[in-house]
Design a protein around this motif. Structure first.
Motif, mmCIF file in Angstrom:
data_model
loop_
_atom_site.group_PDB
_atom_site.id
_atom_site.type_symbol
_atom_site.label_atom_id
_atom_site.label_comp_id
_atom_site.label_asym_id
_atom_site.label_seq_id
_atom_site.Cartn_x
_atom_site.Cartn_y
_atom_site.Cartn_z
ATOM 1 N N GLY A 27 -5.287 12.110 -2.251
ATOM 2 C CA GLY A 27 -5.929 10.866 -1.852
ATOM 3 C C GLY A 27 -6.087 9.914 -3.021
ATOM 4 N N LEU A 28 -6.316 8.631 -2.712
ATOM 5 C CA LEU A 28 -6.395 7.580 -3.723
ATOM 6 C C LEU A 28 -5.209 7.661 -4.680
ATOM 7 N N ARG A 29 -4.072 8.011 -4.140
ATOM 8 C CA ARG A 29 -2.878 8.190 -4.962
ATOM 9 C C ARG A 29 -2.489 6.910 -5.691
ATOM 10 N N GLY A 30 -2.740 5.771 -5.054
ATOM 11 C CA GLY A 30 -2.339 4.506 -5.638
ATOM 12 C C GLY A 30 -3.210 4.013 -6.769
ATOM 13 N N THR A 31 -4.270 4.740 -7.107
ATOM 14 C CA THR A 31 -5.196 4.255 -8.135
ATOM 15 C C THR A 31 -4.699 4.493 -9.552
ATOM 16 N N GLY A 32 -3.650 5.314 -9.715
ATOM 17 C CA GLY A 32 -3.155 5.569 -11.067
ATOM 18 C C GLY A 32 -4.199 6.174 -11.980
ATOM 19 N N SER A 33 -5.011 7.084 -11.447
ATOM 20 C CA SER A 33 -6.152 7.625 -12.203
ATOM 21 C C SER A 33 -5.717 8.745 -13.151
ATOM 22 N N VAL A 34 -4.892 8.375 -14.114
ATOM 23 C CA VAL A 34 -4.314 9.312 -15.066
ATOM 24 C C VAL A 34 -5.356 9.743 -16.098
ATOM 25 N N ASP B 112 4.413 6.541 7.625
ATOM 26 C CA ASP B 112 4.409 5.116 7.929
ATOM 27 C C ASP B 112 3.267 4.709 8.857
ATOM 28 N N VAL B 113 2.401 5.655 9.206
ATOM 29 C CA VAL B 113 1.209 5.342 10.000
ATOM 30 C C VAL B 113 0.016 5.269 9.043
ATOM 31 N N PRO B 114 -0.605 4.108 8.872
ATOM 32 C CA PRO B 114 -1.598 3.922 7.804
ATOM 33 C C PRO B 114 -2.826 4.819 7.904
ATOM 34 N N ILE B 115 -3.192 5.275 9.105
ATOM 35 C CA ILE B 115 -4.452 6.013 9.232
ATOM 36 C C ILE B 115 -4.456 7.275 8.385
ATOM 37 N N GLN B 116 -3.288 7.913 8.195
ATOM 38 C CA GLN B 116 -3.262 9.145 7.396
ATOM 39 C C GLN B 116 -3.605 8.843 5.939
ATOM 40 N N ARG B 117 -3.143 7.703 5.420
ATOM 41 C CA ARG B 117 -3.470 7.337 4.048
ATOM 42 C C ARG B 117 -4.941 6.947 3.927
ATOM 43 N N ILE B 118 -5.447 6.235 4.915
ATOM 44 C CA ILE B 118 -6.858 5.843 4.908
ATOM 45 C C ILE B 118 -7.753 7.071 4.907
ATOM 46 N N ALA B 119 -7.415 8.070 5.724
ATOM 47 C CA ALA B 119 -8.213 9.296 5.786
ATOM 48 C C ALA B 119 -8.166 10.045 4.458
ATOM 49 N N ARG B 120 -7.001 10.090 3.830
ATOM 50 C CA ARG B 120 -6.890 10.770 2.539
ATOM 51 C C ARG B 120 -7.710 10.055 1.470
ATOM 52 N N ASP B 121 -7.686 8.727 1.512
ATOM 53 C CA ASP B 121 -8.409 7.954 0.503
ATOM 54 C C ASP B 121 -9.921 8.126 0.636
ATOM 55 N N VAL B 122 -10.437 8.062 1.850
ATOM 56 C CA VAL B 122 -11.886 8.180 2.021
ATOM 57 C C VAL B 122 -12.351 9.602 1.716
ATOM 58 N N GLN B 123 -11.496 10.591 1.982
ATOM 59 C CA GLN B 123 -11.814 11.962 1.597
ATOM 60 C C GLN B 123 -11.924 12.085 0.079
ATOM 61 N N ALA C 28 0.818 -1.218 0.000
ATOM 62 C CA ALA C 28 0.000 0.000 0.000
ATOM 63 C C ALA C 28 0.848 1.264 0.000
ATOM 64 N N ALA C 29 1.889 1.293 0.827
ATOM 65 C CA ALA C 29 2.737 2.491 0.881
ATOM 66 C C ALA C 29 3.460 2.701 -0.447
ATOM 67 N N TRP C 30 3.936 1.621 -1.067
ATOM 68 C CA TRP C 30 4.593 1.734 -2.380
ATOM 69 C C TRP C 30 3.609 2.284 -3.402
ATOM 70 N N SER C 31 2.389 1.737 -3.425
ATOM 71 C CA SER C 31 1.381 2.196 -4.385
ATOM 72 C C SER C 31 1.071 3.667 -4.185
ATOM 73 N N ASP C 32 0.966 4.088 -2.924
ATOM 74 C CA ASP C 32 0.676 5.485 -2.624
ATOM 75 C C ASP C 32 1.803 6.387 -3.123
#
Length: 399
Positions: free
Chosen positions: A191-198, A357-368, A33-37
């Motif tokens: 947010g949703l950085r790992g989706t590759g939404s180019v 490295d704390v997952p909650i920040q990525r989770i919050a960005r994704d749901v936003q 997940a961190a790599w994808s982000d």
């Protein structure tokens, strides 16, 4: 399957089997997940793992080796994927929608698309291109943004406005190989950085007529396929199907927030107070109770939406305008409740949670980011539902 579209048979797993497979993927998805982000696309190993688990076959017709599952299964599978990585879950969910749309095209077009094992189809509903009729098809020019999963897709479902001297402009949907499109690497987001939404671009692209359908027919779920005519999966209009296909990602992010919060809780104190253990503080008790209950409401609305779509698919009865609006409203309700739950957990996670490295920040960005999506937005969907309940006409074609 051969290029000529020879048909496959398959043993269709149960919902429980597919949910278990998705659950087994959680460690893999979390590990990448961190790599994808950071790299703004789902890791190749995560894509391969989901393909091996059959995740991309859920909305593929059975005759092509797919599973034709109901939307309840989509919700539950995406909920597990979202526990691992919100971006991976979102990409899988986005693939399910255009893959379902392929099943509305003529059967020989499906033969072509589904000749690729575990084919991945990305797409959009935004008509940000033009199409000009020509002999045997149309010529398309334009650009589409937010194309989630484009880096790993084989085909894209595009939408364009067709102009012709003989009639009014008409929005159309077309299927094109990704190799026919130019990809613009512009996905630099919060947010949703790992989706590759180019973004993707078509320049004087010829599309054969048999790979083109009116958008209105797609929105209504009107099929040009003889083989899929009896399938319950194709008895519902597009927007309720898309709504139920999308919500599991939010449920999964809500579950992930709960899990990562409680994993860190035993080792945390509340700085500048005499609470050596955060779990002893009454404010923590209120926060976790509030967040968990909001998470329960998220799952309730997701399951209620799936039950509506699956119920109509089974009995084949017509959709009312109020039911279509309700599907959009429940989609918005899932997003709203899910974000509220994640926000409570994120706020209770303290200053240390801002580190990458704390997952909650990525989770919050994704749901936003999901809540900002035009079709997921809670406020827009609530307004639409309210208009219909008040006896007014809808102010959108996407219903």
């Amino acid at each position: 399957m051969s290029k000529e579209g020879a048909l496959l048979t398959t043993d269709v797993p149960t919902c429980e089997d597919l949910v278990r497979r998705a659950s087994d993927l959680v460690p893999v998805l979390r590990g990448h997940a961190a790599w994808s982000d950071e790299n703004r696309r789902v890791h190749d190993e995560a894509i391969d793992a989901m393909a091996d688990a059959g995740i991309f076959r859920l909305r593929r017709p059975v005759r092509y080796g797919g599973y034709e599952v109901d939307t309840r299964t989509l919700v539950e599978v995406a909920s597990e994927l979202g526990r691992g990585d919100g971006s991976a879950a979102w990409v899988a969910s986005v693939y399910w929608i255009p893959t379902w749309m392929v099943g509305l095209f003529p059967d020989h077009v499906q033969d072509e698309v589904f000749s690729t094992p575990d084919v991945r189809v990305c797409g959009t509903l935004s008509p940000t291109a033009t199409a000009a009729p020509t002999d045997g098809g149309v010529v398309v020019n334009g650009k589409w943004g937010f194309i989630s999963g484009a880096p790993h897709a084989h085909w894209q479902e595009i939408v364009a406005v067709q102009f012709s001297p003989q009639g009014e402009p008409m929005p159309i949907v077309a299927l094109v190989p990704m190799s026919d499109l130019q990809v613009i690497d512009d996905w630099h987001t919060g947010g949703l950085r790992g989706t590759g939404s180019v973004s993707t671009v078509a320049q004087d692209l010829f599309v054969p007529a048999d790979r083109v359908l009116p958008l209105g027919a797609i929105v209504q779920g009107q099929s040009a396929s003889a083989a899929n005519a009896a399938s319950p999966m194709y008895r519902s209009p597009l927007l309720p199907v898309a709504s139920a296909s999308s919500v599991g990602s939010v449920v999964g992010l809500t579950r992930a927030a709960r899990e990562v919060f409680f994993e860190r809780l035993p080792d945390r104190k509340i700085t500048y107070t005499d609470y050596d253990r955060q779990q002893d503080a009454p404010i923590t008790h209120h926060q976790v109770a509030d967040a968990v209950l909001k998470g329960d409401e998220t799952e309730f609305h997701a399951q209620r939406l799936a039950a509506l779509v699956d119920g109509r698919a089974l009995d084949g009865s017509p959709w009312t305008l109020e039911e279509r609006a309700r599907a959009r409203a429940q989609l918005g309700a899932v997003c709203r409740r899910g974000k509220e739950a994640v926000d409570v957990f994120a706020l209770a996670s303290g200053g240390s949670s801002v580190y990458n490295d704390v997952p909650i920040q990525r989770i919050a960005r994704d749901v936003q980011a999901i809540n900002l999506h035009a079709l997921m937005n809670p406020t827009t969907n609530a307004e639409l539902y309210g208009r219909i309940l008040c006896g007014l006409a809808p102010n959108t074609l996407y219903l």
